[in-house]
Design a protein around this motif. Structure first.
Motif, PDB file in Angstrom:
ATOM      1  N   MET A   1       0.835  -1.201   0.000  1.00  0.00           N
ATOM      2  CA  MET A   1       0.000   0.000   0.000  1.00  0.00           C
ATOM      3  C   MET A   1       0.869   1.249   0.000  1.00  0.00           C
ATOM      4  O   MET A   1       1.788   1.370   0.792  1.00  0.00           O
ATOM      5  CB  MET A   1      -0.919   0.015   1.231  1.00  0.00           C
ATOM      6  CG  MET A   1      -1.801   1.253   1.339  1.00  0.00           C
ATOM      7  SD  MET A   1      -3.017   1.139   2.680  1.00  0.00           S
ATOM      8  CE  MET A   1      -1.948   1.074   4.112  1.00  0.00           C
ATOM      9  N   GLN A   2       0.563   2.173  -0.908  1.00  0.00           N
ATOM     10  CA  GLN A   2       1.236   3.461  -0.945  1.00  0.00           C
ATOM     11  C   GLN A   2       0.265   4.551  -0.494  1.00  0.00           C
ATOM     12  O   GLN A   2      -0.948   4.432  -0.692  1.00  0.00           O
ATOM     13  CB  GLN A   2       1.725   3.764  -2.355  1.00  0.00           C
ATOM     14  CG  GLN A   2       2.731   2.767  -2.900  1.00  0.00           C
ATOM     15  CD  GLN A   2       3.212   3.150  -4.280  1.00  0.00           C
ATOM     16  OE1 GLN A   2       3.811   4.213  -4.470  1.00  0.00           O
ATOM     17  NE2 GLN A   2       2.957   2.289  -5.261  1.00  0.00           N
ATOM     18  N   ILE A   3       0.811   5.609   0.091  1.00  0.00           N
ATOM     19  CA  ILE A   3      -0.004   6.717   0.592  1.00  0.00           C
ATOM     20  C   ILE A   3       0.630   8.022   0.116  1.00  0.00           C
ATOM     21  O   ILE A   3       1.846   8.210   0.236  1.00  0.00           O
ATOM     22  CB  ILE A   3      -0.105   6.695   2.127  1.00  0.00           C
ATOM     23  CG1 ILE A   3      -0.705   5.371   2.600  1.00  0.00           C
ATOM     24  CG2 ILE A   3      -0.948   7.875   2.625  1.00  0.00           C
ATOM     25  CD1 ILE A   3      -0.672   5.184   4.099  1.00  0.00           C
ATOM     26  N   GLN A   4      -0.198   8.909  -0.416  1.00  0.00           N
ATOM     27  CA  GLN A   4       0.317  10.163  -0.976  1.00  0.00           C
ATOM     28  C   GLN A   4      -0.638  11.305  -0.662  1.00  0.00           C
ATOM     29  O   GLN A   4      -1.852  11.135  -0.725  1.00  0.00           O
ATOM     30  CB  GLN A   4       0.474  10.014  -2.493  1.00  0.00           C
ATOM     31  CG  GLN A   4       1.043  11.230  -3.185  1.00  0.00           C
ATOM     32  CD  GLN A   4       1.329  10.960  -4.651  1.00  0.00           C
ATOM     33  OE1 GLN A   4       1.835   9.897  -5.015  1.00  0.00           O
ATOM     34  NE2 GLN A   4       1.019  11.920  -5.511  1.00  0.00           N
ATOM     35  N   PRO A   5      -0.111  12.490  -0.341  1.00  0.00           N
ATOM     36  CA  PRO A   5      -0.980  13.649  -0.135  1.00  0.00           C
ATOM     37  C   PRO A   5      -1.246  14.383  -1.442  1.00  0.00           C
ATOM     38  O   PRO A   5      -0.353  14.546  -2.266  1.00  0.00           O
ATOM     39  CB  PRO A   5      -0.169  14.526   0.821  1.00  0.00           C
ATOM     40  CG  PRO A   5       1.260  14.232   0.456  1.00  0.00           C
ATOM     41  CD  PRO A   5       1.303  12.788   0.013  1.00  0.00           C
ATOM     42  N   LEU A   6      -2.482  14.821  -1.612  1.00  0.00           N
ATOM     43  CA  LEU A   6      -2.848  15.682  -2.736  1.00  0.00           C
ATOM     44  C   LEU A   6      -3.211  17.042  -2.160  1.00  0.00           C
ATOM     45  O   LEU A   6      -4.073  17.147  -1.286  1.00  0.00           O
ATOM     46  CB  LEU A   6      -4.042  15.106  -3.494  1.00  0.00           C
ATOM     47  CG  LEU A   6      -3.951  13.649  -3.953  1.00  0.00           C
ATOM     48  CD1 LEU A   6      -5.235  13.254  -4.686  1.00  0.00           C
ATOM     49  CD2 LEU A   6      -2.729  13.416  -4.819  1.00  0.00           C
ATOM     50  N   LYS A   7      -2.585  18.086  -2.653  1.00  0.00           N
ATOM     51  CA  LYS A   7      -2.873  19.421  -2.151  1.00  0.00           C
ATOM     52  C   LYS A   7      -4.232  19.903  -2.659  1.00  0.00           C
ATOM     53  O   LYS A   7      -4.582  19.687  -3.827  1.00  0.00           O
ATOM     54  CB  LYS A   7      -1.782  20.400  -2.577  1.00  0.00           C
ATOM     55  CG  LYS A   7      -0.447  20.149  -1.915  1.00  0.00           C
ATOM     56  CD  LYS A   7       0.564  21.213  -2.315  1.00  0.00           C
ATOM     57  CE  LYS A   7       1.894  20.989  -1.609  1.00  0.00           C
ATOM     58  NZ  LYS A   7       2.895  22.034  -1.977  1.00  0.00           N
ATOM     59  N   ALA A   8      -4.979  20.556  -1.777  1.00  0.00           N
ATOM     60  CA  ALA A   8      -6.281  21.104  -2.143  1.00  0.00           C
ATOM     61  C   ALA A   8      -6.499  22.410  -1.393  1.00  0.00           C
ATOM     62  O   ALA A   8      -6.041  22.570  -0.253  1.00  0.00           O
ATOM     63  CB  ALA A   8      -7.396  20.117  -1.804  1.00  0.00           C
ATOM     64  N   PHE A   9      -7.190  23.348  -2.059  1.00  0.00           N
ATOM     65  CA  PHE A   9      -7.495  24.645  -1.444  1.00  0.00           C
ATOM     66  C   PHE A   9      -6.199  25.314  -0.966  1.00  0.00           C
ATOM     67  O   PHE A   9      -5.177  25.229  -1.628  1.00  0.00           O
ATOM     68  CB  PHE A   9      -8.519  24.476  -0.327  1.00  0.00           C
ATOM     69  CG  PHE A   9      -9.732  23.678  -0.732  1.00  0.00           C
ATOM     70  CD1 PHE A   9     -10.531  24.074  -1.799  1.00  0.00           C
ATOM     71  CD2 PHE A   9     -10.057  22.496  -0.084  1.00  0.00           C
ATOM     72  CE1 PHE A   9     -11.638  23.334  -2.195  1.00  0.00           C
ATOM     73  CE2 PHE A   9     -11.158  21.747  -0.466  1.00  0.00           C
ATOM     74  CZ  PHE A   9     -11.947  22.170  -1.520  1.00  0.00           C
TER      75      PHE A   9
END
Length: 251
Positions: A1-9
């Motif tokens: 499992m990989q985990i990544q942040p996506l920037k928003a606002f």
């Protein structure tokens, strides 16, 4: 499992959990951020985890559900979305990407707030931040203090808050705990990451238990320092938490 942040606002993170076949999004307030990631990764959206009802955590759900059919959506009752979803609450067990996932009730920021412990990974929404915690919009200090204590007892290592508040929180932490060398060191580290346009998250329990004043309300030295900043002396951990939260709101 990989985990990544996506920037928003301005400062939100939408966390995506994925492998070669599946992808889950946590608190997708912005559908476009998730859609762009899926297109670039040649993935389809499998499911959504929602921690609470605020729009910056739910605003993209209906849009994504209309595009990606047969997705599974979990969240607390009463969410402001039109898509049908499965209501979950504390002590329920799910399976996310084949990993045992525990749902945890964490009222305080909002009354409906929940967190998800996906194996050793904790997705805590707006309950816990690095060096801070969420504002008490609906709950009480007693509720939030209990929720944070509950999270510290989970069998997790990595913590994934949904806002990039670390430097602001560290500035306050240094204000109420000025002799804490771990706070000073982490200010340098987090500042360097931000200068490189890197996220300061995820964080860990080992770090947070040394720098986060909201997790250290049993600390005698911290209580003495806070009492020097307020007119009324406090003695028990819940009262200390409430005073620290008030000081942070005014900081």
């Amino acid at each position: 499992m990989q985990i990544q942040p996506l920037k928003a606002f301005t400062d939100n993170y939408i966390w995506v959990l994925f492998n070669d076949e599946q992808c889950w999004a946590v608190d997708p307030g912005d559908a476009n951020a998730v859609r762009s990631f899926l297109d670039e990764s040649s993935l389809s959206l499998t499911g959504i985890l929602i921690t609470h009802h605020h729009h910056d955590h739910t605003g993209g759900v209906d849009d994504l559900a209309s595009q990606y059919e047969d997705i599974t959506i979990y969240g607390p009752a009463g969410l402001p979305i039109h898509t049908q979803y499965t209501v979950v609450s504390g002590d329920q067990e799910l399976s996310i990407l084949g990993t045992t996932t525990n749902v945890i009730n964490t009222p305080g920021h909002t009354l409906d707030h929940i967190a998800y412990a996906v194996g050793e990974h904790l997705f805590c929404g707006d309950t816990l931040f690095s060096a801070g915690c969420g504002r008490l919009f609906e709950g009480t200090a007693e509720m939030m203090h209990a929720s944070l204590n509950k999270l510290t007892k989970t069998n997790t290592k990595w913590i994934y808050p949904t806002h990039e508040y670390t430097l602001a929180n560290l500035a306050f932490a240094a204000h109420v705990d000025p002799d804490n060398l771990e706070i000073r060191a982490h200010i340098k580290e987090a500042s360097a990451k931000q200068q490189r346009n890197e996220p300061t998250l995820p964080t860990t329990w080992e770090l947070e238990l040394s720098i986060n004043p909201f997790l250290r309300c049993n600390d005698t030295k911290l209580r003495q320092q806070v009492n020097s900043l307020i007119p009324d002396n406090v003695s028990n951990p819940v009262e200390l938490f409430a005073q620290i939260r008030t000081l942070k709101d005014r900081f």
